[in-house]
Write a protein that holds these residues in place. Structure first.
Motif, PDB file in Angstrom:
ATOM      1  N   MET A 108      -7.684   2.529   1.818  1.00 41.08           N
ATOM      2  CA  MET A 108      -8.494   1.645   0.989  1.00 41.08           C
ATOM      3  C   MET A 108      -9.121   2.324  -0.230  1.00 41.08           C
ATOM      4  O   MET A 108      -9.159   1.752  -1.311  1.00 41.08           O
ATOM      5  N   SER A 109      -9.614   3.554  -0.050  1.00 45.82           N
ATOM      6  CA  SER A 109     -10.327   4.203  -1.149  1.00 45.82           C
ATOM      7  C   SER A 109      -9.406   4.349  -2.370  1.00 45.82           C
ATOM      8  O   SER A 109      -9.729   3.946  -3.481  1.00 45.82           O
ATOM      9  N   ARG A 110      -8.238   4.921  -2.089  1.00 46.64           N
ATOM     10  CA  ARG A 110      -7.250   5.125  -3.144  1.00 46.64           C
ATOM     11  C   ARG A 110      -6.779   3.769  -3.689  1.00 46.64           C
ATOM     12  O   ARG A 110      -6.534   3.616  -4.878  1.00 46.64           O
ATOM     13  N   TRP A 111      -6.665   2.795  -2.814  1.00 56.14           N
ATOM     14  CA  TRP A 111      -6.237   1.455  -3.224  1.00 56.14           C
ATOM     15  C   TRP A 111      -7.217   0.850  -4.222  1.00 56.14           C
ATOM     16  O   TRP A 111      -6.816   0.275  -5.231  1.00 56.14           O
ATOM     17  N   PHE A 112      -8.515   0.962  -3.936  1.00 59.05           N
ATOM     18  CA  PHE A 112      -9.512   0.414  -4.857  1.00 59.05           C
ATOM     19  C   PHE A 112      -9.384   1.068  -6.232  1.00 59.05           C
ATOM     20  O   PHE A 112      -9.457   0.409  -7.263  1.00 59.05           O
ATOM     21  N   TYR A 156       0.835  -1.209   0.000  1.00 58.66           N
ATOM     22  CA  TYR A 156       0.000   0.000   0.000  1.00 58.66           C
ATOM     23  C   TYR A 156       0.869   1.258   0.000  1.00 58.66           C
ATOM     24  O   TYR A 156       0.553   2.252  -0.642  1.00 58.66           O
ATOM     25  N   ARG A 157       1.985   1.184   0.757  1.00 54.46           N
ATOM     26  CA  ARG A 157       2.879   2.333   0.802  1.00 54.46           C
ATOM     27  C   ARG A 157       3.393   2.625  -0.605  1.00 54.46           C
ATOM     28  O   ARG A 157       3.433   3.769  -1.047  1.00 54.46           O
ATOM     29  N   LYS A 158       3.784   1.582  -1.314  1.00 52.41           N
ATOM     30  CA  LYS A 158       4.292   1.763  -2.676  1.00 52.41           C
ATOM     31  C   LYS A 158       3.221   2.325  -3.611  1.00 52.41           C
ATOM     32  O   LYS A 158       3.432   3.316  -4.302  1.00 52.41           O
TER      33      LYS A 158
END
Lengths: 237, 312
Positions: free
Chosen positions: A109-113, A56-58
């Motif tokens: 999570m939002s940005r991840w999705f 997630y950091r990456k």
């Protein structure tokens, strides 16, 4: 026969949860996601990948692209690190997989999705209903919790192949993105549905009803602590 | 003079202990979970426990780790007063660290250990103060006992400085607070063996609570009647809270409560609490001076000598 979800009212009490068995194949389609009810017992076949704070950091913070080859294969993200080791022939053995607590990744999570295209998150212990409504529902994503916790061996047996691993050197075995082929990996329980309802929220409401009685005769401490909640119905996640 | 115990024998035994602990659930805990399942009224919690029992069967049959979060591998070493190790305790520590690194690759264990700031990772569970080795001694003995423990590290543990005015009611309150905090959503991976360390200094009670959780078998009692009575009372209280496996409303929260005490400051009552989880992983071996190695289920860590109250 599974009932038409349109006719089944969402469970309002734990005793109403039906625990219907559901088989999902990846990538999981929108109709299948919409049919999942709280407490359904889910088995997944196909491909999924592990990603947690390192990945997630990456991808979320540093803006590194999520691997397109993975995105093309699957939309299922497992919050876990495997007990994995390299074989002499250069392939990898993954003997056991166990989820890690997901509430810690909420704000990513939002940005991840958006960046990964994930629609199904498998992890430990879920997030709050507030978190689902804010971060999951707008992306049509749902949350499945592992069972136990710690079914590492049973889950590990369902891994048929390690297809790929990304960022192994940069992130280490525990944090790397492992792409796993699985057959009937499960059971998982539907914890967060597409409307943002949570199975643990149902459970907590029932637990909280009893706490006043449990705490009778348990006095406040002689000395308090900063930062402490004084409401017994609060959660610490 | 006893014959020295070879360093290689320590290393081989420690590597085997790492594997046994990671793979085979101890029978005493498994029996406790089965009883908890049989009493559990909540259907989902019962389902969870039945699945966990199936998981333990698969781990043993396949020789896989029961849980992929293999925790923080560590050792408890009890040395007989007459025991001699070839190369001394420096050799013993080297053997334990080598066994940890090798077991991480061969079992495999998850390489959990990282530097706390830089997150540097050797991928072998060895680093600064890792694995931890805790020592104790035993008079009139020439063996060494080694226990390997893999304990999860993130949830279910807390510490609080209570005071004599808080008394037993304060201990009950702290116990319930910690169970409710970490029992919801099953963060503590219950039903657990709960260990409480009472007294000593801050670090002593935290250490003793961990040893009480990880190194006493289910069914054992503290030899001091007042302490044993509190153990039973807290187990009943814990299962009355109303939280079951995975945080579903139910009764399967505490398999056993183990309490260990240490003499403390006259003005204080520090308490440390640990939860040993659905993967309660421990394995013990005794290495005799003649080279025999005996594996056993009970760590037998809390000996009369270890709990001694007087000078001798």
């Amino acid at each position: 026969m599974r009932p038409d979800p349109g006719t089944v009212k969402p469970a309002e009490r734990l005793d109403d949860v039906r625990m219907d068995e559901v088989e999902l194949t990846t990538p999981v389609g929108s109709a299948d996601i919409g049919r999942l009810k709280l407490g359904d017992v889910v088995y997944i076949s196909g491909v999924l990948y592990t990603a947690r704070e390192g990945v997630y950091r990456k991808v979320v913070e540093q803006g590194v692209d999520f691997p397109a080859s993975v995105r093309a294969l699957t939309n299922v993200n497992f919050h876990c690190s495997p007990a994995a080791t390299g074989r002499p022939d250069g392939t990898y053995a993954v003997e056991a997989v166990t989820a890690t607590a997901s509430f810690r990744f909420g704000k990513s999570m939002s940005r991840w999705f958006e960046r990964s295209g994930a629609k199904v998150v498998v992890g430990k212990a879920g997030l709050t209903e507030l978190a689902y409504r804010e971060w999951f529902v707008p992306h049509g994503a749902v949350y499945l919790t592992t069972v136990g916790y710690g079914m590492g061996a049973a889950y590990g047996r369902c891994i048929t192949r390690v297809l790929d691993v990304h960022w192994l050197e940069a992130l280490g075995i525990a944090q790397a993105l492992w792409v796993l082929e699985v057959e009937r990996l499960g059971p998982f329980l539907v914890e967060g549905d597409r409307e943002g309802r949570s199975l643990f929220a149902l459970a907590n409401r029932e637990i909280n009803l009893r706490l006043e009685e449990v705490y009778r005769g348990l006095p406040p401490y002689a000395m308090g602590r900063f930062g402490e909640t004084t409401s017994r119905t609060d959660e610490i996640v | 003079m006893s014959r020295p115990i070879p360093e290689k024998l320590v290393e081989d035994t420690a590597r085997e202990l790492m594997a046994r602990a990671a793979i085979d659930i101890p029978a005493d805990y498994r029996d406790g979970v089965r009883k908890a399942r049989e009493c559990e009224r909540n259907r989902i919690a019962r389902f969870v426990l039945a699945e966990m029992e199936r998981n333990w069967d698969i781990a043993t049959a396949d020789r896989r780790p029961m849980c992929a979060d293999t925790g923080l591998p560590r050792y408890y070493v009890r040395a007989g007063n007459e025991a001699v190790i070839e190369g001394g305790f420096v050799a013993l520590e080297r053997a334990l660290r080598k066994a940890t690194a090798d077991a991480t690759a061969s079992i495999p264990l998850r390489p959990n250990r990282v530097h706390p700031l830089t997150r540097r990772d050797h991928d072998n569970n060895v680093g600064v103060h890792a694995p931890e080795v805790t020592y104790a001694f035993e008079p009139r003995a020439d063996w060494i006992d080694i226990t390997a423990v893999h304990k999860g590290g993130l949830f279910g543990t807390d510490y609080r400085m209570l005071f004599p005015t808080d008394g037993v009611a304060g201990i009950r309150r702290f116990f319930v607070d910690t169970l409710v905090e970490f029992g919801k959503r099953g963060l503590a991976c219950q039903p657990a063996i709960v260990g409480l360390g009472l007294g000593g200094s801050k670090d002593t009670c935290v250490r003793l609570g961990k040893e009480a959780a990880c190194l006493r078998v289910v069914g054992s009692r503290n030899p001091e009647p007042a302490v044993a009575a509190l153990e039973e009372e807290l187990t009943a209280l814990g299962n009355y809270v109303g939280i079951g496996a995975m945080g579903f409303a139910g009764t399967s929260l505490v398999v056993a409560t183990h309490i260990e005490v240490a003499y403390t400051h006259t003005g204080g009552l520090p308490v440390g609490m640990h939860s040993f989880c659905l993967s309660s992983r421990r394995a013990t071996a005794r290495i005799h001076s003649d080279g025999r190695v005996e594996f056993r289920a009970d760590p037998m860590w809390f000996t009369d000598y270890y709990r001694r109250e007087g000078i001798e």
